[in-house]
Design a protein around this motif. Structure first.
Motif, PDB file in Angstrom:
ATOM      1  N   UNK A   1     -15.258   3.413   7.074  1.00  0.00           N
ATOM      2  CA  UNK A   1     -15.877   4.051   5.911  1.00  0.00           C
ATOM      3  C   UNK A   1     -14.889   4.904   5.138  1.00  0.00           C
ATOM      4  N   UNK A   2     -14.854   4.709   3.827  1.00  0.00           N
ATOM      5  CA  UNK A   2     -14.153   5.659   2.964  1.00  0.00           C
ATOM      6  C   UNK A   2     -15.149   6.745   2.569  1.00  0.00           C
ATOM      7  N   UNK A   3     -14.676   7.971   2.406  1.00  0.00           N
ATOM      8  CA  UNK A   3     -15.609   9.053   2.101  1.00  0.00           C
ATOM      9  C   UNK A   3     -15.218   9.887   0.893  1.00  0.00           C
ATOM     10  N   UNK A   4     -14.014   9.723   0.375  1.00  0.00           N
ATOM     11  CA  UNK A   4     -13.599  10.580  -0.752  1.00  0.00           C
ATOM     12  C   UNK A   4     -12.734   9.785  -1.721  1.00  0.00           C
ATOM     13  N   UNK A   5     -12.631  10.330  -2.933  1.00  0.00           N
ATOM     14  CA  UNK A   5     -11.724   9.743  -3.912  1.00  0.00           C
ATOM     15  C   UNK A   5     -12.206   8.378  -4.392  1.00  0.00           C
ATOM     16  N   UNK A   6     -11.285   7.670  -5.032  1.00  0.00           N
ATOM     17  CA  UNK A   6     -11.627   6.361  -5.577  1.00  0.00           C
ATOM     18  C   UNK A   6     -10.421   5.466  -5.513  1.00  0.00           C
ATOM     19  N   UNK A   7     -10.112   4.827  -6.656  1.00  0.00           N
ATOM     20  CA  UNK A   7      -8.980   3.894  -6.632  1.00  0.00           C
ATOM     21  C   UNK A   7      -7.661   4.595  -6.963  1.00  0.00           C
ATOM     22  N   UNK A   8      -7.620   5.915  -6.753  1.00  0.00           N
ATOM     23  CA  UNK A   8      -6.340   6.634  -6.795  1.00  0.00           C
ATOM     24  C   UNK A   8      -5.559   6.441  -5.500  1.00  0.00           C
ATOM     25  N   UNK A   9      -6.250   6.048  -4.430  1.00  0.00           N
ATOM     26  CA  UNK A   9      -5.599   5.834  -3.132  1.00  0.00           C
ATOM     27  C   UNK A   9      -4.913   4.462  -3.115  1.00  0.00           C
ATOM     28  N   UNK A  10      -4.103   4.237  -2.127  1.00  0.00           N
ATOM     29  CA  UNK A  10      -3.483   2.915  -2.001  1.00  0.00           C
ATOM     30  C   UNK A  10      -3.098   2.653  -0.565  1.00  0.00           C
ATOM     31  N   UNK A  11      -3.740   1.670   0.059  1.00  0.00           N
ATOM     32  CA  UNK A  11      -3.411   1.317   1.432  1.00  0.00           C
ATOM     33  C   UNK A  11      -2.936  -0.124   1.463  1.00  0.00           C
ATOM     34  N   UNK A  12      -1.746  -0.310   2.014  1.00  0.00           N
ATOM     35  CA  UNK A  12      -1.220  -1.670   2.126  1.00  0.00           C
ATOM     36  C   UNK A  12      -1.806  -2.304   3.377  1.00  0.00           C
ATOM     37  N   UNK A  13      -2.426  -3.460   3.236  1.00  0.00           N
ATOM     38  CA  UNK A  13      -3.018  -4.131   4.396  1.00  0.00           C
ATOM     39  C   UNK A  13      -2.436  -5.538   4.535  1.00  0.00           C
ATOM     40  N   UNK A  14      -2.436  -5.999   5.772  1.00  0.00           N
ATOM     41  CA  UNK A  14      -1.959  -7.350   6.029  1.00  0.00           C
ATOM     42  C   UNK A  14      -3.111  -8.155   6.610  1.00  0.00           C
ATOM     43  N   UNK A  15      -3.355  -9.305   6.014  1.00  0.00           N
ATOM     44  CA  UNK A  15      -4.434 -10.163   6.490  1.00  0.00           C
ATOM     45  C   UNK A  15      -3.808 -11.390   7.145  1.00  0.00           C
ATOM     46  N   UNK A  16      -4.197 -11.649   8.394  1.00  0.00           N
ATOM     47  CA  UNK A  16      -3.693 -12.829   9.104  1.00  0.00           C
ATOM     48  C   UNK A  16      -4.765 -13.910   9.054  1.00  0.00           C
ATOM     49  N   UNK A  17      -4.392 -15.079   8.524  1.00  0.00           N
ATOM     50  CA  UNK A  17      -5.357 -16.176   8.515  1.00  0.00           C
ATOM     51  C   UNK A  17      -4.783 -17.320   9.329  1.00  0.00           C
ATOM     52  N   UNK A  18      -5.649 -17.902  10.128  1.00  0.00           N
ATOM     53  CA  UNK A  18      -5.174 -18.989  10.983  1.00  0.00           C
ATOM     54  C   UNK A  18      -4.593 -20.113  10.135  1.00  0.00           C
ATOM     55  N   UNK A  19      -3.428 -20.550  10.490  1.00  0.00           N
ATOM     56  CA  UNK A  19      -2.822 -21.669   9.756  1.00  0.00           C
ATOM     57  C   UNK A  19      -1.956 -21.221   8.606  1.00  0.00           C
ATOM     58  N   UNK A  20      -2.434 -20.225   7.803  1.00  0.00           N
ATOM     59  CA  UNK A  20      -1.644 -19.884   6.606  1.00  0.00           C
ATOM     60  C   UNK A  20      -0.869 -18.574   6.743  1.00  0.00           C
ATOM     61  N   UNK A  21      -0.674 -18.105   7.983  1.00  0.00           N
ATOM     62  CA  UNK A  21       0.179 -16.933   8.199  1.00  0.00           C
ATOM     63  C   UNK A  21      -0.434 -15.651   7.690  1.00  0.00           C
ATOM     64  N   UNK A  22       0.421 -14.745   7.201  1.00  0.00           N
ATOM     65  CA  UNK A  22      -0.082 -13.427   6.812  1.00  0.00           C
ATOM     66  C   UNK A  22       0.097 -13.181   5.321  1.00  0.00           C
ATOM     67  N   UNK A  23      -0.801 -12.385   4.780  1.00  0.00           N
ATOM     68  CA  UNK A  23      -0.695 -11.977   3.380  1.00  0.00           C
ATOM     69  C   UNK A  23      -0.810 -10.472   3.326  1.00  0.00           C
ATOM     70  N   UNK A  24       0.070  -9.869   2.538  1.00  0.00           N
ATOM     71  CA  UNK A  24       0.037  -8.413   2.418  1.00  0.00           C
ATOM     72  C   UNK A  24      -0.391  -8.044   1.014  1.00  0.00           C
ATOM     73  N   UNK A  25      -1.363  -7.144   0.906  1.00  0.00           N
ATOM     74  CA  UNK A  25      -1.688  -6.619  -0.415  1.00  0.00           C
ATOM     75  C   UNK A  25      -2.267  -5.215  -0.326  1.00  0.00           C
ATOM     76  N   UNK A  26      -2.545  -4.651  -1.494  1.00  0.00           N
ATOM     77  CA  UNK A  26      -2.941  -3.240  -1.537  1.00  0.00           C
ATOM     78  C   UNK A  26      -4.428  -3.099  -1.814  1.00  0.00           C
ATOM     79  N   UNK A  27      -5.060  -2.241  -1.052  1.00  0.00           N
ATOM     80  CA  UNK A  27      -6.455  -1.900  -1.323  1.00  0.00           C
ATOM     81  C   UNK A  27      -6.488  -0.450  -1.787  1.00  0.00           C
ATOM     82  N   UNK A  28      -7.202  -0.212  -2.877  1.00  0.00           N
ATOM     83  CA  UNK A  28      -7.270   1.138  -3.427  1.00  0.00           C
ATOM     84  C   UNK A  28      -8.645   1.771  -3.203  1.00  0.00           C
ATOM     85  N   UNK A  29      -9.645   0.930  -3.009  1.00  0.00           N
ATOM     86  CA  UNK A  29     -11.029   1.415  -3.014  1.00  0.00           C
ATOM     87  C   UNK A  29     -11.807   0.985  -1.777  1.00  0.00           C
ATOM     88  N   UNK A  30     -11.691  -0.263  -1.423  1.00  0.00           N
ATOM     89  CA  UNK A  30     -12.446  -0.794  -0.284  1.00  0.00           C
ATOM     90  C   UNK A  30     -11.758  -0.319   1.000  1.00  0.00           C
TER      91      UNK A  30
END
Ligand code: IMP
Length: 435
Positions: free
Chosen positions: A31-60
């Motif tokens: 759960x996020x509890x404060x702020x909005x899309x001023x934040x920035x968290x870099x996340x890495x998503x691993x998908x079977x077969x297609x390796x990893x993808x890195x991108x930034x989430x600001x809100x979710x």
């Protein structure tokens, strides 16, 4: 009923995302509890077969990349629907299965509109040399409307018979302020139409997320609260007025989720091994020139010290023990997670500020909070550095003695244990600190 809260102990950008990533494995709700899309968290998503993808989430909440979790955007947040859907679409494109069945926004969270963003930029320009260095995402104006009791809540978007009129009135009021600041007014009809479209798409995502979190906790499920920004950017407790407009501290987590204090199990403070700041405001241990570049990096690597949301180079300095003690006290931290210890490798000597001096008096605690730090000069302790690259190390006993010594000294200054330290940007590059 475990509620774990992750907060930043500094001015944001402590690397909370990677700690959340680790802890989300054991969480049912993130759960996020404060702020909005001023934040920035870099996340890495691993998908079977297609390796990893890195991108930034600001809100979710970034923990939603773990498929077993559900995500909440709490009532303490300000939500830009354009960002929300852009991130949702990016997650879906990366193969993350996400929709209303596992992502909900509090009915009491507030909407950010283009009028808030325009006002944020115009007000910042009007401050001239007194600029705060906001992210320009409309955060301050959205919270201003909330406090003035004229804001638009997500709940308003559920009643489509009145929402259009409310949006028109909101833009008209903002336009008056924009014109007074010498800025072009917005097309109220166009904004209201866009938000009418957003409202239709948002509807299945809006509910009482506080109730959901509480019911989950009652069933023994684990909730992980993901703080954005950091303690020193807290509207009330930070380096006011050079702060954000929300409460990124542990108390803010409770109010911003709609929960009481009873379920709290751990309050984890994330601390970088040195200090960074984006935007203006006091920074007693700030470094300049060569020494700063050494800690900041050149920007060649994604983990160098450049803002995730704005790309601005971050100001850097030595770890400030006085401000860390303050963050421990203010948040009631049970432990610290330290990030980026590897960046200190290769330094001959490492400094830590252990106290401040002002008018011949030494202060281990701030006498009047951190808003005005100008009278204080840092008192440094110098510790031996280490030369070894830490990035391939996984065990406490493999860390150089000087690195262990640095961690132990920070624990002493903070008065709480350090559970783990990160020694590189990848998921596995974490060392458990011996008890
Ligand atoms: P605002 O939150 O956009 O109003 O910006 C207010 C202050 O908080 C500015 O100094 C920003 O640089 C800072 N800030 C806001 N969000 C973050 C963040 O996620 N990391 C670091 N600083 C932030």
């Amino acid at each position: 009923m475990p509620l774990d809260i992750v907060v930043g102990t500094q001015w944001g950008d402590e690397g909370k995302g990677r700690i959340v990533d680790l802890l989300a494995k054991q969480a049912d709700i993130v759960a996020r509890f404060n702020g909005g899309d001023n934040a920035g968290h870099t996340v890495t998503v691993f998908t079977e077969g297609s390796g990893s993808q890195t991108f930034k989430l600001h809100l979710i909440p970034s923990g939603v990349v773990h498929a077993h979790t559900s995500g909440i955007l709490g009532s303490g947040m300000v939500v830009n629907p354009a960002t929300f859907f852009a991130e949702l679409d990016a997650l879906l494109a990366a193969g993350v299965s996400i929709g209303p069945e596992r992502l909900q926004i509090s009915f009491a969270a507030h909407l950010i509109t283009p009028a808030h963003r325009a006002l944020d930029r115009a007000q910042e320009m009007a401050r001239g040399s007194g600029q705060i260095g906001t992210t320009g995402r409309g955060i301050g104006p959205a919270y201003t409307d909330r406090a003035a009791r004229r804001g638009l809540r997500l709940q308003d978007a559920l009643d489509r018979s009145t929402f259009h009129e409310k949006m028109l009135a909101h833009v008209a009021a903002a336009n008056q302020q924009l014109v007074a600041l010498g800025v072009e007014p917005l097309d109220a009809q166009a904004v209201a139409k866009d938000y009418n479209d957003f409202a239709a798409r948002l509807a299945p995502y809006i509910s009482d997320t506080g109730l959901q979190a509480w019911l989950a906790l009652k069933q023994g499920k684990a909730v992980l609260a993901e703080g954005a920004q950091g303690t020193l950017l807290d509207l009330d407790a930070g380096t006011y007025p050079f702060v954000t407009s929300s409460n990124p501290t542990a108390a803010g987590a409770l109010l911003g989720l709609g929960l009481g204090a009873a379920p709290i199990r751990r309050v984890i403070g994330v601390t970088k091994a040195f200090q960074t700041r984006v935007g203006a405001g006091p920074f007693p241990t700030e470094l300049e020139g060569e020494a700063a570049t050494r800690l900041r990096g050149t920007g060649a690597n994604p983990w160098d010290e450049f803002g995730t949301t704005t790309g601005r180079p971050r100001r850097v300095g030595w770890l400030d023990g006085v401000l860390l003690r303050y963050a421990v006290r203010l948040n009631g931290l049970t432990e610290i997670m330290m990030t980026k210890l590897d960046v200190l490798s290769g330094l001959e000597k490492i400094r830590i500020c252990t106290a401040y001096r002002a008018g011949g008096v030494e202060y281990e605690q701030l006498p009047l909070g951190p808003a005005d730090l100008s009278p204080f000069k840092p008192i440094y302790e110098e510790l031996p550095g280490w030369q070894a690259d830490l990035q391939s190390l996984h065990r406490w006993e493999d860390l150089p003695a000087a690195a262990q010594n640095y961690i132990r000294r920070v624990e002493q200054i903070a008065g709480v244990p350090i559970g783990q330290v990160s020694v590189g940007p990848e998921r596995g590059q974490v060392v458990d600190v011996a008890a």
